[in-house]
Design a protein around this motif. Structure first.
Motif, PDB file in Angstrom:
ATOM      1  N   GLU A  83       0.821  -1.198   0.000  1.00 39.69           N
ATOM      2  CA  GLU A  83       0.000   0.000   0.000  1.00 39.69           C
ATOM      3  C   GLU A  83       0.856   1.249   0.000  1.00 39.69           C
ATOM      4  O   GLU A  83       2.025   1.230   0.397  1.00 39.69           O
ATOM      5  CB  GLU A  83      -0.928   0.015   1.223  1.00 39.69           C
ATOM      6  CG  GLU A  83      -0.192  -0.024   2.554  1.00 39.69           C
ATOM      7  CD  GLU A  83      -1.129  -0.130   3.742  1.00 39.69           C
ATOM      8  OE1 GLU A  83      -2.346  -0.095   3.528  1.00 39.69           O
ATOM      9  OE2 GLU A  83      -0.632  -0.223   4.887  1.00 39.69           O
ATOM     10  N   CYS A 186       4.464  -7.656 -11.416  1.00 39.60           N
ATOM     11  CA  CYS A 186       3.412  -7.709 -10.390  1.00 39.60           C
ATOM     12  C   CYS A 186       3.957  -8.039  -9.002  1.00 39.60           C
ATOM     13  O   CYS A 186       4.766  -8.951  -8.840  1.00 39.60           O
ATOM     14  CB  CYS A 186       2.370  -8.753 -10.799  1.00 39.60           C
ATOM     15  SG  CYS A 186       1.052  -9.020  -9.620  1.00 39.60           S
ATOM     16  N   CYS A 195      -1.685  -8.942 -11.882  1.00 39.42           N
ATOM     17  CA  CYS A 195      -2.971  -9.013 -11.192  1.00 39.42           C
ATOM     18  C   CYS A 195      -3.889  -7.868 -11.599  1.00 39.42           C
ATOM     19  O   CYS A 195      -5.113  -7.959 -11.455  1.00 39.42           O
ATOM     20  CB  CYS A 195      -2.762  -9.007  -9.681  1.00 39.42           C
ATOM     21  SG  CYS A 195      -2.170  -7.404  -9.017  1.00 39.42           S
ATOM     22  N   GLY A 196      -3.296  -6.780 -12.061  1.00 41.91           N
ATOM     23  CA  GLY A 196      -4.078  -5.645 -12.509  1.00 41.91           C
ATOM     24  C   GLY A 196      -4.478  -4.672 -11.423  1.00 41.91           C
ATOM     25  O   GLY A 196      -5.009  -3.594 -11.712  1.00 41.91           O
ATOM     26  N   THR A 197      -4.223  -5.006 -10.164  1.00 42.05           N
ATOM     27  CA  THR A 197      -4.687  -4.152  -9.074  1.00 42.05           C
ATOM     28  C   THR A 197      -3.579  -3.623  -8.162  1.00 42.05           C
ATOM     29  O   THR A 197      -3.761  -2.598  -7.518  1.00 42.05           O
ATOM     30  CB  THR A 197      -5.716  -4.897  -8.206  1.00 42.05           C
ATOM     31  OG1 THR A 197      -5.109  -6.096  -7.673  1.00 42.05           O
ATOM     32  CG2 THR A 197      -6.947  -5.277  -9.034  1.00 42.05           C
ATOM     33  N   CYS A 198      -2.444  -4.301  -8.059  1.00 36.57           N
ATOM     34  CA  CYS A 198      -1.368  -3.815  -7.194  1.00 36.57           C
ATOM     35  C   CYS A 198      -0.765  -2.554  -7.819  1.00 36.57           C
ATOM     36  O   CYS A 198      -0.906  -2.322  -9.025  1.00 36.57           O
ATOM     37  CB  CYS A 198      -0.306  -4.889  -6.973  1.00 36.57           C
ATOM     38  SG  CYS A 198       0.810  -5.178  -8.368  1.00 36.57           S
ATOM     39  N   CYS A 201       1.268  -3.083 -11.054  1.00 37.20           N
ATOM     40  CA  CYS A 201       0.474  -3.437 -12.228  1.00 37.20           C
ATOM     41  C   CYS A 201      -0.299  -2.235 -12.763  1.00 37.20           C
ATOM     42  O   CYS A 201      -0.400  -2.041 -13.972  1.00 37.20           O
ATOM     43  CB  CYS A 201      -0.501  -4.565 -11.889  1.00 37.20           C
ATOM     44  SG  CYS A 201       0.279  -6.180 -11.732  1.00 37.20           S
ATOM     45  N   VAL A 202      -0.859  -1.451 -11.862  1.00 34.59           N
ATOM     46  CA  VAL A 202      -1.608  -0.259 -12.271  1.00 34.59           C
ATOM     47  C   VAL A 202      -0.699   0.683 -13.051  1.00 34.59           C
ATOM     48  O   VAL A 202      -1.056   1.182 -14.135  1.00 34.59           O
ATOM     49  CB  VAL A 202      -2.228   0.445 -11.051  1.00 34.59           C
ATOM     50  CG1 VAL A 202      -2.789   1.806 -11.457  1.00 34.59           C
ATOM     51  CG2 VAL A 202      -3.323  -0.416 -10.435  1.00 34.59           C
TER      52      VAL A 202
END
Length: 220
Positions: A83, A186, A195-198, A201-202
């Motif tokens: 985070e 990732c 994963c597309g969300t960490c 990845c973003v």
């Protein structure tokens, strides 16, 4: 530089793989070094090995487990959430990582008569990591030269590029598809688009979409 050797600090991710392709164009002989520091996505090392083998680059894996013993962060502890932080760098910051990695890369380079070091750090998309800033790299370059009485040159091809710019560079190097399909960025160890969300990845995927939009606009 075509007649000189270089060592690439390599993880198998988008940035370091783009730097590896860049180095292969710039130098006559390229070596790669990666580090096992207890990272949560240990697949990173396997990816680095596979990519190096596919590109015909010698890869040395160095044990840096001491980092894991000293520092608690989201890259070395599954119990710590990935985070952003309100005050300070994100939870994925590993204190001293680039300082140690580049120092050991220099020692490795010296053993092979290489004076060029290549790393994929970027001040543009540095996520708040203080050891990705240009001022740190310049300072470390001076310190390495003084400490070893050598004339190393640390190259940072991505320093002033955002992620769209990194994608553009990989395309210029003829490595776009390879970087898109073969790399692991990732934080959760999922290759390619991840994963597309960490946060990693973003950043990667937003940069990709921006570059593809820019490219489409330029070709229209």
């Amino acid at each position: 530089m075509k007649n000189e050797k270089a060592v690439v600090v390599f993880s198998g991710g988008q940035d370091s793989t783009t730097c590896l392709f860049w180095a292969l164009e710039q130098f006559s002989e390229v070596l790669a070094v990666t580090f096992d520091y207890g990272q949560r996505h240990a697949q990173e090392i396997d990816h680095a090995k596979r990519i190096a083998e596919k590109l015909g680059v010698s890869l040395q894996v160095l044990d840096m487990g001491l980092i894991n013993q000293l520092s608690a962060n989201a890259l070395t502890r599954d119990s710590i959430k990935v985070e952003e932080q309100q005050d300070g760098p994100p939870s994925t910051f590993v204190p001293g990582r680039n300082l140690l990695f580049l120092s050991f890369a220099a020692i490795y380079a010296d053993a092979f008569g290489a004076r060029h070091l290549v790393t994929g750090v970027s001040e543009t998309d540095f996520s708040g990591y203080p050891d990705c800033r240009d001022t740190f790299i310049r300072s470390l370059n001076v310190s390495l030269n003084l400490s070893m009485d050598k004339q190393f040159v640390i190259h940072t091809p991505l320093m002033w590029l955002d992620k769209a710019g990194v994608w553009a560079l990989s395309d210029e190097l003829g490595a776009f598809d390879f970087v898109q399909d073969e790399t692991l960025t990732c934080y959760h160890g999922i290759p390619a688009s991840g994963c597309g969300t960490c946060p990693s990845c973003v950043l990667r995927n937003e940069g990709l979409q921006t570059y593809l939009s820019q490219k489409a606009g330029a070709n229209s």
